[in-house]
Design a protein around this motif. Structure first.
Motif, mmCIF file in Angstrom:
data_model
loop_
_atom_site.group_PDB
_atom_site.id
_atom_site.type_symbol
_atom_site.label_atom_id
_atom_site.label_comp_id
_atom_site.label_asym_id
_atom_site.label_seq_id
_atom_site.Cartn_x
_atom_site.Cartn_y
_atom_site.Cartn_z
ATOM 1 N N SER A 18 5.359 106.290 65.152
ATOM 2 C CA SER A 18 4.461 105.131 65.044
ATOM 3 C C SER A 18 5.173 103.838 65.405
ATOM 4 C CB SER A 18 3.901 105.046 63.625
ATOM 5 O OG SER A 18 4.942 104.885 62.678
ATOM 6 N N ALA A 19 6.470 103.775 65.124
ATOM 7 C CA ALA A 19 7.231 102.579 65.473
ATOM 8 C C ALA A 19 7.321 102.390 66.980
ATOM 9 C CB ALA A 19 8.637 102.654 64.868
ATOM 10 N N CYS A 63 11.955 102.324 73.138
ATOM 11 C CA CYS A 63 11.022 103.035 72.249
ATOM 12 C C CYS A 63 11.617 104.357 71.783
ATOM 13 C CB CYS A 63 9.694 103.257 72.972
ATOM 14 S SG CYS A 63 8.774 101.730 73.276
ATOM 15 N N THR A 120 4.306 103.791 75.452
ATOM 16 C CA THR A 120 3.181 104.563 74.913
ATOM 17 C C THR A 120 3.313 106.035 75.260
ATOM 18 O OG1 THR A 120 1.764 102.615 75.139
ATOM 19 C CG2 THR A 120 0.670 104.741 74.868
ATOM 20 N N THR A 163 -2.704 98.581 72.351
ATOM 21 C CA THR A 163 -1.769 99.689 72.139
ATOM 22 C C THR A 163 -1.324 99.774 70.678
ATOM 23 O OG1 THR A 163 -0.975 99.604 74.417
ATOM 24 C CG2 THR A 163 0.484 100.618 72.815
ATOM 25 N N VAL A 164 -1.278 98.647 69.992
ATOM 26 C CA VAL A 164 -0.760 98.591 68.623
ATOM 27 C C VAL A 164 -1.521 99.492 67.649
ATOM 28 C CG1 VAL A 164 -0.356 97.055 66.650
ATOM 29 C CG2 VAL A 164 0.246 96.309 68.971
ATOM 30 N N ALA A 194 -0.327 102.994 66.384
ATOM 31 C CA ALA A 194 0.710 103.151 65.361
ATOM 32 C C ALA A 194 0.112 103.512 64.006
ATOM 33 C CB ALA A 194 1.529 101.867 65.246
ATOM 34 N N LEU A 195 -1.162 103.233 63.802
ATOM 35 C CA LEU A 195 -1.805 103.495 62.519
ATOM 36 C C LEU A 195 -2.434 104.880 62.449
ATOM 37 C CD1 LEU A 195 -3.583 100.036 62.103
ATOM 38 C CD2 LEU A 195 -1.320 100.723 61.287
ATOM 39 N N LEU A 211 4.357 100.391 68.045
ATOM 40 C CA LEU A 211 4.494 99.003 67.625
ATOM 41 C C LEU A 211 5.428 98.226 68.542
ATOM 42 C CD1 LEU A 211 4.723 99.338 63.730
ATOM 43 C CD2 LEU A 211 2.831 98.383 65.069
ATOM 44 N N SER A 254 5.863 107.612 73.036
ATOM 45 C CA SER A 254 5.390 107.632 71.651
ATOM 46 C C SER A 254 4.336 108.709 71.430
ATOM 47 C CB SER A 254 4.828 106.254 71.278
ATOM 48 O OG SER A 254 5.812 105.248 71.411
ATOM 49 N N GLY A 281 4.181 95.305 70.835
ATOM 50 C CA GLY A 281 4.725 94.009 70.434
ATOM 51 C C GLY A 281 5.495 93.327 71.551
#
Length: 441
Positions: A381-382, A371, A251, A306-307, A310-311, A385, A254, A389
């Motif tokens: 954004s990946a 990451c 995170t 956390t997912v 990504a949006l 994810l 990212s 994930g």
């Protein structure tokens, strides 16, 4: 929610001073990740994958060094154990800002190997100063203080890096790291009941009285401490530590990458501060509550929340997403620490805290480059994810294994009790009351 448990905790002798020292001593540790990332990407003009490898090099060094440094704290006391770290860290961080990429990799390994164990020492000391019934609150407060540090330190690191240079920021981090080690050596908090200093005066007297107040608790735990330190419960807790670290490190990378994509790098500090603010709220609520939660359950929640980051299509939505993602962070970390303290005897606690640090650094060593490489190929954004994930898979898998183990043990217990019932002869037999009591339990 009431904050009364925290008030009672901070009124205990030496606890407030320990909390204040921890806030200062953790600043360089909280800043080094974002500063190294900006240095590799900006000054050395390399990708986020390269930055992740540098972070991985440091965490590999930490994974190797943490257990034996913890063992030295157990055997030698804090000051003698920290002195080599302070000397070597001073040398490494004096050179690191001026090295090329390969040299920085080597420096990262050495810095990690001798990193001052601020986090484990503070938690180990809290386990000595605070009785068992208040330790969940104490470790929750410790996690909250950690998040407060992570709110401040990255902001300062990014400010120095963007105002002057990343080289200057690394120099500041190095000086602060050495200062943190010197501060801990000066304060010398107790890490074992048996090693508690018989000092006088304000600081020493308070520490001695605090230790005396919980000596009975520590003694009772030591008296029933298991002979085996490595147990399935300990391994599950270490797995939770690795999974949490992987999610958090992924995170972190990212967030930096997202803001770089939007040309908003100067906003990195306050974005990470918002992430930490969510953790502060979660930690305060968890520490003031009355129920403990299994560490893997909290890590699973951390990964799931956390997912949504990504949006996020802009900094505003990312800010909302990282606050949400931060809420389970402090509860998960404090739950891991509380579980470790319950599982090991005091005279091995420094070593096992070191193993916990190693588990977390393994998670970081996997999360940062993984990451980073995904971000380089598929965008920021990946990275969210992948972090979320993988965390879901690891934590969810761990919970599934625990469930299977519990079911098998329950089935074995039923079979054993049934055998006892079948074998029980008619009429009283010598020792029959023992069998009856066992069956009832």
């Amino acid at each position: 929610m009431t904050l009364a448990p925290y008030g009672r905790l901070l009124r205990r002798p030496a606890v407030l001073r320990l909390v204040l020292v921890s806030l200062v001593a953790r600043i360089p540790h909280a800043a080094v990740g974002v500063v190294l990332t900006l240095h590799v990407v900006g000054t050395l003009d390399l990708g986020y994958g390269h930055a992740g490898v540098v972070a991985a090099a440091m965490t590999v060094g930490m994974a190797i060094g943490a257990p034996w440094r913890g063992r030295r704290v157990d055997r030698l006391g804090l000051r003698r154990a920290l002195l080599p770290s302070v000397v070597i860290e001073a040398a490494v961080w004096s050179a690191a800002p001026f090295l090329d990429y390969r040299g920085l990799l080597v420096a990262g390994v050495v810095a990690g190997l001798f990193m001052v164990p601020v986090f484990s020492v503070i938690r180990q000391s809290l386990s000595v100063l605070v009785p068992e019934e208040e330790q969940r609150t104490a470790f929750a407060l410790d996690s909250v203080c950690t998040e407060l540090t992570f709110m401040l330190a990255p902001v300062l690191g990014v400010l120095v890096a963007t105002t002057w240079s990343t080289t200057a920021a690394l120099v500041v981090v190095g000086v602060a790291t050495v200062g943190a080690g010197a501060l801990l050596m000066w304060f010398d908090p107790p890490t074992r009941t048996a090693l508690r200093p018989a000092a006088t005066g304000a600081d020493g007297g308070d520490v001695a009285r605090a230790g005396a107040a919980v000596a009975g608790h520590a003694g009772s735990r030591a008296a029933v401490a298991p002979a085996r330190v490595i147990t399935p419960a300990l391994l599950v807790t270490l797995l939770a530590a690795s999974a949490a670290s992987l999610v958090l490190t992924g995170t972190d990378v990212s967030i930096v990458a997202s803001l770089e994509e939007w040309d908003r790098v100067p906003d990195t500090g306050w974005m990470i501060a918002l992430w930490a603010a969510g953790s502060v709220v979660g930690g305060l609520v968890y520490g003031a509550g009355r129920r403990s939660v299994q560490p893997l359950t909290l890590v699973l929640l951390l990964a799931v929340l956390t997912v949504p980051a990504a949006l996020a299509g802009n900094p505003l939505w990312l800010a909302v997403a990282v606050v949400l993602a931060g809420v389970p962070c402090a509860p998960a970390l404090s739950s891991i620490t509380a579980a470790l303290v319950r599982l090991v005897p005091e005279h091995r606690r420094g070593e096992v805290m070191g193993w916990s640090g190693s588990a977390m650094t393994v998670g970081s060593a996997l999360g940062a480059p993984l990451c980073g490489l995904v971000i380089d190929r598929a965008g920021a954004s990946a990275g969210f994810l992948v972090a979320g994930g993988v965390g879901v898979v690891v934590a969810g898998g761990g919970l599934l294994v625990l469930s299977v183990v519990r079911d098998r043990r329950a089935a074995a217990a039923v079979v054993t009790d049934a055998d006892l019932d079948v074998a029980e002869p008619e009429g009283p037999v010598p020792g029959g009351e023992v069998l009856a009591g066992r069956t009832a339990r």
